[in-house]
Design an enzyme around this catalytic site. Sequence first.
Site, PDB file in Angstrom:
ATOM      1  N   GLN A   1      -4.791  -2.632  -3.130  1.00 14.58           N
ATOM      2  CA  GLN A   1      -3.800  -1.645  -2.691  1.00 14.58           C
ATOM      3  C   GLN A   1      -4.356  -0.821  -1.529  1.00 14.58           C
ATOM      4  OE1 GLN A   1      -0.701  -1.126  -4.575  1.00 14.58           O
ATOM      5  NE2 GLN A   1      -0.144  -0.029  -2.736  1.00 14.58           N
ATOM      6  N   PHE A   2      -4.410  -1.408  -0.331  1.00 14.80           N
ATOM      7  CA  PHE A   2      -4.960  -0.681   0.815  1.00 14.80           C
ATOM      8  C   PHE A   2      -4.111   0.531   1.175  1.00 14.80           C
ATOM      9  CE2 PHE A   2      -1.894  -3.239   3.079  1.00 14.80           C
ATOM     10  CZ  PHE A   2      -1.531  -2.471   4.167  1.00 14.80           C
ATOM     11  N   THR A   3      -2.842   0.551   0.761  1.00 20.94           N
ATOM     12  CA  THR A   3      -1.973   1.678   1.130  1.00 20.94           C
ATOM     13  C   THR A   3      -2.387   2.977   0.445  1.00 20.94           C
ATOM     14  OG1 THR A   3      -0.328   1.128  -0.562  1.00 20.94           O
ATOM     15  CG2 THR A   3      -0.016   0.177   1.636  1.00 20.94           C
TER      16      THR A   3
END
Length: 149
Positions: A76-78
């Site tokens: 989940q880079f966000t």
Amino acid sequence: MVVQRVKQACVVVDGEVMGAISKGLLVFLGVGDGDADEDVDWLVERLVKLRAFEDEAGRMNESLKDCDGEALVISQFTLFGNMKKGNRPSFNRAAAPELAVLLYESFVAKLSEALGKSVPTGCFGEDMQIEAHNDGPVTLILDSRARDF
């Protein structure tokens, strides 16, 4: 890392279920610029010991191991979205994909070893659909850079 206690959860990519769990923790793992193996080790240790499940008295005193729970890990880079300069998030604080995938895979392998069972995942860098039946709801944040949070 954002952790949600769930009764069940699954991740779907292109219409195919890639991973699913029953009672356990849905883990959204973001890898930031500057993260290293020490961060992975700290997060795994904290997650395995996290007492997010209720005991017989209804108190959150049990860990994944205590209740034989499972973990589903989603990249989940966000989580590193930066909104300082407007309404569209910038992801410049996220690690480069080449480093992020290595630390993500290391996290999954070490978590699997610590739990003594396979840990299902989504597909790194892919568009994923997450289905979760939250329990509680209980949602917690673990941050290796803010260890006192």
